[in-house]
Design a protein around this motif. Structure first.
Motif: not given
Length: 598
Positions: A47-72
C-alpha cells in the motif's frame, strides 16, 4: 503506474489464478507482534502506508486500507494517487473491514488471507462474516511469497541471555511458575507464540524486532521439558548448553507446526486464543484436548518484582539525566542554529547512548512541532519534517531500552512564546495527568475503569482525545505490554485487573488538527497503599523523572493541591537527577524544577 498500483495489480493476478474474490493483508506476523520484522511488512510494501497498524483489503475492483483516527492524516497523504481508498475506522459511515466483506461478498466467493499471520480471534470473526454472505475463507494462501520477489527472509540476529543482576528471577523459577499455572488449568503442554512472553520466560533477548529486544520464535512447554523453536544459527553452543541445563531443548523454527501436529490425544494443550494465529491453531489435530486461556507468562511478566522495580528506578534516573542534557542543549541552540524534528531524534538518542546500560530506543521518536504535534503517531522523515523556529509547542515522545528497564516519556516544551490557548490546553492535560497520578483504588480494579479520572479535567474543558490514557510497559521488553490498559474503549475483563508491580503509562492529551498537540506522559507503578477491613488498596508511584515545562502552564486554572503535587514532583526530580548531571544540564535542571505558585 505507481509502485503501489503495480503491486496491487500483481496481487490481483495472483488472486485470479487462485480463484480468490478478495484478499486480506493484515499488519501482523506469525507472532502477532506490534512491530514487524521486514519479512512481514507486506501491508506496507503493497500500500505504501508506513503506519504501524492497518488492514488492506483487495478485490478485483477495490482496494481499501482501514486505519483508526491516529493515522488518518498520515494515511490520506501516503495513499493519495495510489488507487487505495482510505477507510476510516470509527466513523459511523464506514464499516469495519469484516463488516465490509460481509456486505460485499456473495455465495461462492472465496476470501483469502495468510493464516500464519491472522490471529485466531480475527479468523473466527471473519469466518462468521463470510458465513453471512455464503462466502468461504481460505487461510492457506500466502500470495506475497509469489509476488514479492525480494522479500526478506527470517531475521538472523543472534539471541543472547539476559543475566543477573538485571535478570532478577532465574529461568528455572519462571518455568516452574508457568508449570504450576498449567497444572492449575489441567494442561500437560502449553504453546507460546508471542515473542515477549518467550523472551521473559527464558531470560533471553534478541534484535529481530525493531525497538524491542526480542527474537522470532515459538515455545512448547511441557511439565518436565521445554522446546524453543528458532531459526538455525541464532543460538551459539554455549547458550544452547545453558538452556539444556534448565531442560530447554532448541529446535528449528519450522518444526513448531510439526510439534503441534504430533501431540498425542492424551495430552491436554493450553493455548491463548488471543495470542496465536489461526495457522498455528489449525496445525493441531482437532481431537487433541485444548484449554483456551491467557498465557500465564503474560500475567506474570506484567507484575514486576521489587528487585526489578529497583532496577527500573535506576534506569529512569539515567534516562532523566540524558533528557536533562538534551533539553539543556536544545534551549541553548534553538533560534541560534538550524534545528529540525529530525535533529531532535538524533540528539535525544545520542544523549541516551551516553548513559550506562543503554541498549537502543524503545520506539521511533515522535518529535512534532505545532501542527505536526497534533498527529499522535507522527514521525518526521527526511522528505517531510518541520524546522523548529518561531513560537509554539514542541511535542517529544521518546524512550529507551536499558538492561534494567524500558522507558517511555512525553514532554511538550515552549518554543518562543506559547499562546494563551496553547497554555490552556497544556494545563488541562497536566491536570488530567496529575489526577490519575494521585489516584488510589481497590486492588483488582479493571484498568479501563481508571480512564475517566484522567479525562475528567479535559472533558470539563470541552476537549477529548482519541487514544487510550495508558498501556503496560515491559521490563527491558516491549514498550507496549498487556494485559492492563487504561482506556474506556477497552473491555474491562478479569485479566485487566490492576495488580501490584504493574508499570503503566499515564498520558492524556489534547490535539488541535492543523494547529498543535499536547501530551504529557509519565510511567507509573502500582504499589500497595493500605489494607483495611474493606480490602487492599493500590496507588501509583511515579517512575519517570523529568521536569514538566512550567512556562506552558496557565496557573489560574490550577488548584493549590495540584500545584503542590507538581512542586513535590519537581523536588523529587531534582534530588534524584542532580547527582547525575553537571554544567549546563545541572543548571537547566535547577531552573526547570523551581517551584511555582498560583
Amino acid at each position: 503506474m505507481s509502485s503501489t498500483d503495480a503491486r496491487i495489480a500483481q496481487l490481483r493476478q495472483a488472486m485470479s489464478r487462485r480463484g480468490l474474490s478478495a484478499y486480506i493483508v493484515p499488519s501482523s506476523d506469525p507472532h502477532l507482534s506490534e512491530y514487524l520484522p521486514a519479512r512481514w511488512q507486506g501491508r506496507r510494501w503493497l500500500s505504501g502506508f508506513t503506519g504501524s497498524v492497518g488492514t488492506l483489503v483487495v478485490t478485483a475492483d477495490f482496494a481499501g486500507l482501514w486505519v483508526d483516527s491516529r493515522y488518518w492524516v498520515q494515511a490520506e497523504a501516503q495513499l493519495a494517487g495510489t488507487g487505495v481508498q482510505l477507510m476510516k475506522i470509527a466513523l459511523a459511515s464506514t464499516p469495519g473491514h469484516v463488516d465490509w466483506l460481509a456486505a460485499n461478498t456473495r455465495a461462492g466467493d472465496v476470501i483469502g488471507v495468510d493464516g500464519q499471520v491472522l490471529g485466531l480471534g480475527a479468523f473466527r470473526a471473519l469466518s462468521a462474516a463470510a458465513a453471512k454472505s455464503g462466502a468461504t475463507l481460505e487461510i492457506r494462501e500466502d500470495l506475497l511469497d509469489e509476488i514479492w520477489t525480494d522479500r526478506a527472509g527470517l531475521p538472523d540476529a543472534k539471541i543472547y541471555e539476559h543475566v543477573a543482576p538485571e535478570a532478577c528471577v532465574a529461568r528455572a523459577d519462571k518455568l516452574a511458575q508457568v508449570r504450576d499455572a498449567m497444572r492449575a488449568h489441567g494442561a500437560d503442554v502449553h504453546f507460546i507464540s508471542t515473542v515477549d512472553d518467550i523472551a521473559w520466560l527464558l531470560n533471553l533477548r534478541g534484535a529481530d524486532v525493531e525497538y524491542n529486544p526480542v527474537f522470532v520464535g515459538h515455545a512448547l512447554i511441557g511439565l518436565d521439558h521445554a522446546t524453543l523453536f528458532v531459526a538455525d544459527g541464532k543460538i551459539d553452543d554455549a547458550l544452547r548448553a545453558t538452556l539444556a541445563a534448565d531442560g530447554v531443548e532448541v529446535a528449528d523454527y519450522a518444526q513448531a507446526a510439526d510439534a503441534l501436529a504430533s501431540l498425542e490425544l492424551d495430552q491436554t494443550l493450553l493455548i491463548d486464543p488471543a495470542r496465536v494465529t489461526c495457522g498455528v491453531f489449525h496445525a493441531m489435530d482437532p481431537a487433541v484436548p485444548r484449554i483456551e486461556a491467557i498465557n500465564p507468562s503474560t500475567l506474570f511478566k506484567s507484575r514486576k518484582t521489587d528487585a526489578e522495580l529497583a532496577h527500573v528506578r535506576q534506569a529512569m534516573a539515567q534516562d532523566g539525566a540524558a533528557l536533562c542534557e538534551f533539553f539543556a542543549w536544545f534551549e541553548g541552540a534553538v533560534g541560534k542554529q538550524p534545528i529540525t524534528e529530525l535533529t531532535i531524534d538524533e540528539q535525544i538518542t545520542a544523549a541516551r547512548a551516553r548513559r550506562p546500560n543503554y541498549v537502543c530506543p524503545s520506539f521511533a521518536t515522535i518529535a512534532g512541532f505545532n501542527a505536526n504535534g497534533a498527529m499522535p503517531h507522527y514521525r518526521a522523515t527526511p522528505q517531510a519534517h518541520a524546522t523548529i523556529e518561531g513560537d509554539g509547542l514542541l511535542l517529544i515522545d521518546s524512550g529507551g531500552q536499558y538492561l534494567g528497564g524500558t522507558t517511555d516519556i512525553t514532554r511538550v516544551v515552549a518554543v518562543g512564546t506559547p499562546s494563551a490557548d496553547q497554555k490552556v490546553d497544556f494545563t488541562l492535560v497536566l491536570k488530567g495527568m496529575i489526577a490519575l497520578s494521585r489516584a488510589s483504588f481497590p486492588r483488582g480494579t479493571p484498568s479501563p475503569m481508571l480512564d475517566a479520572i484522567a479525562r475528567a479535567p479535559i472533558w470539563e474543558g470541552g476537549a477529548e482525545y482519541g487514544h487510550g490514557t495508558g498501556h503496560g510497559v515491559g521490563y527491558f521488553l516491549n514498550v507496549h505490554e498487556g494485559p492492563q490498559v487504561i482506556s474506556y474503549r477497552a473491555m474491562p475483563g478479569p485479566h485487566t485487573a490492576m495488580e501490584p508491580g504493574m508499570i503503566t503509562s499515564n498520558e492524556p492529551g489534547i490535539y488541535r488538527p492543523g494547529r498543535w498537540g499536547v501530551r504529557i506522559e509519565n510511567l507509573v507503578a502500582n504499589r500497595s497503599w493500605l489494607t483495611s477491613e474493606l480490602g487492599e488498596f493500590l496507588c501509583f508511584e511515579t517512575l519517570t523523572l523529568c521536569p514538566i515545562d512550567t512556562r506552558c502552564i496557565e496557573t489560574s486554572l490550577m488548584r493549590a493541591d495540584e500545584i503542590a503535587w507538581l512542586n513535590d514532583y519537581h523536588q523529587t526530580v531534582f534530588e534524584r537527577l542532580s547527582p547525575l548531571v553537571q554544567g549546563e544540564a545541572l543548571a537547566w535542571l535547577e531552573r526547570s524544577t523551581a517551584p511555582i505558585s498560583a
